[in-house]
Write a protein that holds these residues in place. Structure first.
Motif, PDB file in Angstrom:
ATOM      1  N   PRO A 114      11.638  11.163   6.631  1.00 31.68           N
ATOM      2  CA  PRO A 114      10.308  10.574   6.498  1.00 31.68           C
ATOM      3  C   PRO A 114      10.389   9.045   6.420  1.00 31.68           C
ATOM      4  O   PRO A 114      11.310   8.486   5.830  1.00 31.68           O
ATOM      5  CB  PRO A 114       9.816  11.153   5.166  1.00 31.68           C
ATOM      6  CG  PRO A 114      11.064  11.369   4.384  1.00 31.68           C
ATOM      7  CD  PRO A 114      12.144  11.704   5.376  1.00 31.68           C
ATOM      8  N   PHE A 115       9.418   8.391   7.028  1.00 32.96           N
ATOM      9  CA  PHE A 115       9.293   6.939   6.981  1.00 32.96           C
ATOM     10  C   PHE A 115       7.838   6.601   6.740  1.00 32.96           C
ATOM     11  O   PHE A 115       6.943   7.305   7.209  1.00 32.96           O
ATOM     12  CB  PHE A 115       9.741   6.309   8.303  1.00 32.96           C
ATOM     13  CG  PHE A 115      11.152   6.620   8.649  1.00 32.96           C
ATOM     14  CD1 PHE A 115      12.196   5.918   8.080  1.00 32.96           C
ATOM     15  CD2 PHE A 115      11.440   7.640   9.533  1.00 32.96           C
ATOM     16  CE1 PHE A 115      13.512   6.224   8.388  1.00 32.96           C
ATOM     17  CE2 PHE A 115      12.751   7.950   9.857  1.00 32.96           C
ATOM     18  CZ  PHE A 115      13.788   7.246   9.282  1.00 32.96           C
ATOM     19  N   SER A 116       7.583   5.523   6.028  1.00 30.56           N
ATOM     20  CA  SER A 116       6.223   5.063   5.798  1.00 30.56           C
ATOM     21  C   SER A 116       5.935   3.836   6.643  1.00 30.56           C
ATOM     22  O   SER A 116       6.810   2.998   6.859  1.00 30.56           O
ATOM     23  CB  SER A 116       6.021   4.697   4.319  1.00 30.56           C
ATOM     24  OG  SER A 116       6.042   5.851   3.524  1.00 30.56           O
ATOM     25  N   VAL A 117       4.706   3.741   7.100  1.00 28.50           N
ATOM     26  CA  VAL A 117       4.215   2.567   7.815  1.00 28.50           C
ATOM     27  C   VAL A 117       3.094   2.000   6.964  1.00 28.50           C
ATOM     28  O   VAL A 117       2.205   2.737   6.521  1.00 28.50           O
ATOM     29  CB  VAL A 117       3.689   2.943   9.216  1.00 28.50           C
ATOM     30  CG1 VAL A 117       3.102   1.727   9.910  1.00 28.50           C
ATOM     31  CG2 VAL A 117       4.809   3.549  10.047  1.00 28.50           C
ATOM     32  N   VAL A 118       3.131   0.694   6.724  1.00 26.77           N
ATOM     33  CA  VAL A 118       2.192   0.054   5.815  1.00 26.77           C
ATOM     34  C   VAL A 118       1.499  -1.108   6.491  1.00 26.77           C
ATOM     35  O   VAL A 118       2.119  -1.877   7.229  1.00 26.77           O
ATOM     36  CB  VAL A 118       2.932  -0.454   4.556  1.00 26.77           C
ATOM     37  CG1 VAL A 118       1.995  -1.200   3.631  1.00 26.77           C
ATOM     38  CG2 VAL A 118       3.583   0.691   3.827  1.00 26.77           C
ATOM     39  N   TYR A 119       0.213  -1.233   6.216  1.00 28.99           N
ATOM     40  CA  TYR A 119      -0.562  -2.410   6.590  1.00 28.99           C
ATOM     41  C   TYR A 119      -1.100  -3.008   5.300  1.00 28.99           C
ATOM     42  O   TYR A 119      -1.706  -2.297   4.488  1.00 28.99           O
ATOM     43  CB  TYR A 119      -1.735  -2.043   7.511  1.00 28.99           C
ATOM     44  CG  TYR A 119      -2.751  -3.148   7.598  1.00 28.99           C
ATOM     45  CD1 TYR A 119      -2.535  -4.231   8.433  1.00 28.99           C
ATOM     46  CD2 TYR A 119      -3.902  -3.128   6.827  1.00 28.99           C
ATOM     47  CE1 TYR A 119      -3.444  -5.271   8.501  1.00 28.99           C
ATOM     48  CE2 TYR A 119      -4.819  -4.158   6.892  1.00 28.99           C
ATOM     49  CZ  TYR A 119      -4.585  -5.228   7.714  1.00 28.99           C
ATOM     50  OH  TYR A 119      -5.489  -6.254   7.765  1.00 28.99           O
ATOM     51  N   GLU A 120      -0.867  -4.289   5.086  1.00 26.93           N
ATOM     52  CA  GLU A 120      -1.388  -4.989   3.917  1.00 26.93           C
ATOM     53  C   GLU A 120      -2.475  -5.958   4.372  1.00 26.93           C
ATOM     54  O   GLU A 120      -2.242  -6.783   5.257  1.00 26.93           O
ATOM     55  CB  GLU A 120      -0.279  -5.773   3.208  1.00 26.93           C
ATOM     56  CG  GLU A 120       0.848  -4.925   2.652  1.00 26.93           C
ATOM     57  CD  GLU A 120       0.507  -4.189   1.372  1.00 26.93           C
ATOM     58  OE1 GLU A 120      -0.556  -4.474   0.766  1.00 26.93           O
ATOM     59  OE2 GLU A 120       1.288  -3.313   0.971  1.00 26.93           O
ATOM     60  N   ASP A 121      -3.654  -5.877   3.759  1.00 20.44           N
ATOM     61  CA  ASP A 121      -4.734  -6.805   4.041  1.00 20.44           C
ATOM     62  C   ASP A 121      -4.318  -8.210   3.610  1.00 20.44           C
ATOM     63  O   ASP A 121      -3.497  -8.371   2.693  1.00 20.44           O
ATOM     64  CB  ASP A 121      -5.988  -6.365   3.268  1.00 20.44           C
ATOM     65  CG  ASP A 121      -7.194  -7.209   3.578  1.00 20.44           C
ATOM     66  OD1 ASP A 121      -7.825  -6.960   4.624  1.00 20.44           O
ATOM     67  OD2 ASP A 121      -7.492  -8.112   2.777  1.00 20.44           O
ATOM     68  N   ILE A 122      -4.873  -9.224   4.240  1.00 18.92           N
ATOM     69  CA  ILE A 122      -4.538 -10.609   3.917  1.00 18.92           C
ATOM     70  C   ILE A 122      -4.785 -10.915   2.440  1.00 18.92           C
ATOM     71  O   ILE A 122      -4.135 -11.776   1.859  1.00 18.92           O
ATOM     72  CB  ILE A 122      -5.302 -11.608   4.831  1.00 18.92           C
ATOM     73  CG1 ILE A 122      -4.779 -13.036   4.661  1.00 18.92           C
ATOM     74  CG2 ILE A 122      -6.798 -11.548   4.566  1.00 18.92           C
ATOM     75  CD1 ILE A 122      -3.366 -13.245   5.130  1.00 18.92           C
ATOM     76  N   ASN A 123      -5.679 -10.188   1.780  1.00 19.71           N
ATOM     77  CA  ASN A 123      -5.947 -10.394   0.353  1.00 19.71           C
ATOM     78  C   ASN A 123      -4.926  -9.725  -0.554  1.00 19.71           C
ATOM     79  O   ASN A 123      -4.912  -9.971  -1.750  1.00 19.71           O
ATOM     80  CB  ASN A 123      -7.353  -9.890   0.004  1.00 19.71           C
ATOM     81  CG  ASN A 123      -8.423 -10.670   0.720  1.00 19.71           C
ATOM     82  OD1 ASN A 123      -8.364 -11.900   0.793  1.00 19.71           O
ATOM     83  ND2 ASN A 123      -9.395  -9.977   1.282  1.00 19.71           N
ATOM     84  N   SER A 124      -4.092  -8.896  -0.003  1.00 23.52           N
ATOM     85  CA  SER A 124      -3.069  -8.207  -0.783  1.00 23.52           C
ATOM     86  C   SER A 124      -1.955  -9.182  -1.162  1.00 23.52           C
ATOM     87  O   SER A 124      -1.501  -9.964  -0.320  1.00 23.52           O
ATOM     88  CB  SER A 124      -2.478  -7.054   0.029  1.00 23.52           C
ATOM     89  OG  SER A 124      -1.296  -6.588  -0.572  1.00 23.52           O
TER      90      SER A 124
END
Length: 138
Positions: A114-124
C-alpha cells in the motif's frame, strides 16, 4: 544537514515491478544492480529503489484502532489527476478522502504494497511551500 535520500520498496518480481512503477509513477531509472534498481521521481530530491525479495514484505504498520499506515506517502499537486491516471492504468485504489487542508488516497502495487498519495492545500502547514519557508528560517 539531513534529507531523505532513498525510499526502498520490497518487490518479488523486479522486472515487472520496474515496468509498473515507471508507467504509473513516471519514474526514471538512475541505475540498477543485481537485485535492485534505483529511480528518480518527476520532482523532489528523494530517490526510490526497488529491491528484490523472496516473499512480500510489509510496507505499512498498525496504528491505533486497528488502522494501518504506510511508512511514507507521495505528494501531488493534482490529486484528482493522479487518482484518475492510476485508475485508468488498472491500479487498485481507494477513494479520495478529504480532510479540510489535506486530501489523500491509497493505491497498491503488484505485491499489494500500500502507498498513500497526498495533496496539501496551500493553507496547510505541510504544503511544500510552507515547509520550504520553515527550512529557510533555520
Amino acid at each position: 544537514m539531513f534529507s531523505i535520500g532513498s525510499i526502498f520498496i520490497p518487490v518479488t518480481n523486479l522486472e515487472s515491478s520496474t515496468e509498473w512503477f515507471e508507467r504509473n509513477l513516471d519514474l526514471k531509472k538512475i541505475s540498477d544492480w543485481e537485485d535492485g534498481a534505483g529511480f528518480c521521481l518527476p520532482s523532489g530530491s528523494a530517490q526510490l529503489s526497488l529491491v528484490k525479495v523472496a516473499s512480500a514484505q510489509a510496507t505499512e504498520f498498525e496504528i491505533i484502532r486497528n488502522n494501518r499506515n504506510s511508512y511514507y506517502n507521495f505528494f501531488v499537486n493534482d490529486i484528482e489527476a493522479a487518482h484518475d491516471k492510476l485508475i485508468s492504468n488498472g491500479v487498485k485504489t481507494s477513494e479520495i478522502q478529504d480532510y479540510d487542508d489535506m486530501k489523500f488516497f491509497d493505491f497498491f502495487d503488484l505485491d499489494n504494497n500500500p502507498f498513500s498519495v497526498v495533496y496539501e492545500d496551500i493553507n496547510s502547514p505541510f504544503h511544500p511551500d510552507n515547509i520550504r519557508k520553515m527550512q529557510e528560517k533555520r
